[in-house]
Design a protein around this motif. Structure first.
Motif, PDB file in Angstrom:
ATOM      1  N   SER A 146      38.652  45.553  27.979  1.00 53.45           N
ATOM      2  CA  SER A 146      37.694  45.553  29.083  1.00 53.45           C
ATOM      3  C   SER A 146      36.467  46.368  28.707  1.00 53.45           C
ATOM      4  O   SER A 146      36.574  47.556  28.399  1.00 53.45           O
ATOM      5  CB  SER A 146      38.338  46.144  30.336  1.00 53.45           C
ATOM      6  OG  SER A 146      37.362  46.288  31.357  1.00 53.45           O
ATOM      7  N   PRO A 147      35.279  45.770  28.755  1.00 53.05           N
ATOM      8  CA  PRO A 147      34.067  46.527  28.413  1.00 53.05           C
ATOM      9  C   PRO A 147      33.855  47.765  29.286  1.00 53.05           C
ATOM     10  O   PRO A 147      33.273  48.745  28.826  1.00 53.05           O
ATOM     11  CB  PRO A 147      32.945  45.506  28.619  1.00 53.05           C
ATOM     12  CG  PRO A 147      33.608  44.177  28.445  1.00 53.05           C
ATOM     13  CD  PRO A 147      34.993  44.356  28.990  1.00 53.05           C
ATOM     14  N   LYS A 148      34.363  47.747  30.519  1.00 57.66           N
ATOM     15  CA  LYS A 148      34.155  48.902  31.394  1.00 57.66           C
ATOM     16  C   LYS A 148      34.948  50.129  30.927  1.00 57.66           C
ATOM     17  O   LYS A 148      34.652  51.251  31.320  1.00 57.66           O
ATOM     18  CB  LYS A 148      34.518  48.565  32.835  1.00 57.66           C
ATOM     19  CG  LYS A 148      35.990  48.335  33.095  1.00 57.66           C
ATOM     20  CD  LYS A 148      36.249  47.996  34.556  1.00 57.66           C
ATOM     21  CE  LYS A 148      37.717  47.715  34.825  1.00 57.66           C
ATOM     22  NZ  LYS A 148      38.589  48.865  34.562  1.00 57.66           N
ATOM     23  N   ASP A 149      35.950  49.908  30.061  1.00 57.02           N
ATOM     24  CA  ASP A 149      36.726  51.029  29.515  1.00 57.02           C
ATOM     25  C   ASP A 149      36.141  51.582  28.214  1.00 57.02           C
ATOM     26  O   ASP A 149      36.666  52.553  27.672  1.00 57.02           O
ATOM     27  CB  ASP A 149      38.170  50.583  29.246  1.00 57.02           C
ATOM     28  CG  ASP A 149      38.911  50.237  30.533  1.00 57.02           C
ATOM     29  OD1 ASP A 149      38.582  50.830  31.574  1.00 57.02           O
ATOM     30  OD2 ASP A 149      39.817  49.384  30.478  1.00 57.02           O
ATOM     31  N   PRO A 190      30.747  55.464  25.909  1.00 55.69           N
ATOM     32  CA  PRO A 190      29.307  55.244  25.762  1.00 55.69           C
ATOM     33  C   PRO A 190      28.943  55.119  24.287  1.00 55.69           C
ATOM     34  O   PRO A 190      29.624  55.674  23.430  1.00 55.69           O
ATOM     35  CB  PRO A 190      28.683  56.501  26.385  1.00 55.69           C
ATOM     36  CG  PRO A 190      29.763  57.528  26.357  1.00 55.69           C
ATOM     37  CD  PRO A 190      31.048  56.775  26.510  1.00 55.69           C
TER      38      PRO A 190
END
Length: 394
Positions: free
Chosen positions: A73-76, A79
């Motif tokens: 998942s890109p949200k995990d 940065p």
């Protein structure tokens, strides 16, 4: 540090899309423990810059590849890593670059090339981080940045701001000066080496009015080019308690016989004053096989092995002690190197010749650099002044 644009690795791994096509190769490399590169024998010493993966980490990567190397998942995702303008140190406070580029031929031996660069420092400076950044790393075998203080006579007859080699000089004394000096080093660069990052209480010292003398060893690779190396520096906010000195154990007088596959060369010396040992940086050429640093007893036997490694010419790493080690004056430190001059060494230019000390890669070197910390007020010359033994009472 390596797998991004402009760095030593041939492919960037900065995004998932760039990385996925290499998933199977990554798995093979981490399972074989060839990546990340690290060559120290784990039985001797602990090192703060050891990048080795744990068994658990290797298993995670292997399972990820087995399961199809999915993105997740890109949200995990963490940065993006921020790099300071392409440097592997914090954003430099000062960048000193060669005023003129050096032309590099496509073939033939290339003499050590020097360029003297004034720092312009009007105040004494303490350097906590530094990095040598060649513009043509594919041509750079190694580089050394020397600190020439304003009271030094070293290479004063040499030109400033333009490249030169020792054979440019008619004066034999000046030619000899280009090949040896006792002045302090800011840092050393070789393929795979890392920048210097010193703890908050330590730094390298550059006196006001100093020059940096860049010694560049270029090697031809079939393609002509040019190089304009830069040196980035991050300064300490205040004077540190300790000054870092780079010292070396060197043996120039060996002769490696033809077809010898395990030839041993050693050198040792006693420390003239108390110091704190910080790190090691061994340097050899294409026949280098193993290297180690030892503490010796008074009778010459080994008291402790501090570092033992399998040498890799294309990955010349520094090894920074996880716990710096205090060494008393009179401590005897030894460096030992082994060479493979046989046909079984795939890097060997010619197994049928005797090999001696020399600057070219088909010759050999035996240098055991090491860094120590001393009180901030002690320079390299003062460190080598041995104190007279105390007289016993009558």
């Amino acid at each position: 540090m390596c797998h991004r644009r402009g760095e030593i690795a041939p492919q960037p791994f900065e995004t998932y899309q760039e990385t996925k096509p290499w998933a199977a190769s990554i798995r093979l490399a981490v399972e074989a423990k060839t990546m990340p590169p690290w060559f120290a024998d784990p039985r001797y010493g602990k090192f703060s810059n050891d990048p080795s993966l744990t068994a658990e980490q290797i298993a995670i990567i292997s399972k990820w590849v087995e399961d199809g190397s999915s993105e997740g998942s890109p949200k995990d995702a963490p940065p993006p890593k921020h790099w300071a303008g392409g440097w592997n140190i914090d954003s430099p406070d000062k960048v000193v670059a060669m005023p003129q580029p050096v032309a590099i031929p496509a073939s033939g031996d290339i003499e050590y090339t020097y360029e003297i660069v004034p720092t312009g420092f009007t105040h004494d400076m303490w350097v906590r981080e530094s990095q040598i950044k060649p513009s043509s790393p594919e041509h750079v075998h190694h580089a050394v940045v020397y600190i020439r203080p304003p009271n030094s006579d070293w290479l004063r007859a040499a030109p400033v701001g333009v490249p030169f080699v020792a054979s440019d000089f008619k004066d034999p004394k000046l030619r000899a000066e280009a090949h040896e000096t006792t002045t302090d080093m800011l840092l050393v660069y070789a393929p795979g080496s890392q920048p210097d990052h010193w703890p908050a209480t330590m730094a390298k010292f550059i006196p006001a009015g100093s020059d940096l003398v860049l010694q560049m060893h270029y090697t031809a690779n079939g393609h002509a080019g040019s190089d304009q190396t830069s040196v980035g520096m991050v300064f300490a906010k205040e004077k540190p308690a300790q000054r870092v000195l780079t010292l070396q154990l060197t043996n120039h007088s060996f002769v490696i016989p033809p077809r010898e596959d395990d030839y041993r060369v050693d050198v040792s010396g006693t420390l003239p004053n108390d110091c704190t040992l910080l790190s090691f940086f061994p340097h050899m050429h294409l026949r280098g096989k193993r290297f180690e640093y030892n503490l010796l007893n008074a009778d010459g036997s080994i008291q402790a092995t501090l570092l033992r490694l399998n040498y890799h010419f294309h990955w010349q790493l520094s090894y920074r002690l996880a716990e710096p080690r205090f060494l008393k004056a009179g401590t005897r430190l030894q460096a030992v190197a082994w060479y493979d001059n046989s046909e079984d060494n795939p890097h060997n230019p010619d197994p049928n010749v005797e090999v001696r000390w020399g600057g070219q890669t088909y010759e050999e070197m035996m240098v055991g650099f090491f860094d120590v910390a001393v009180p901030a007020g002690i320079d390299k010359e003062q460190f080598f002044v041995r104190k007279a033994p105390a007289k016993s009472a009558p």
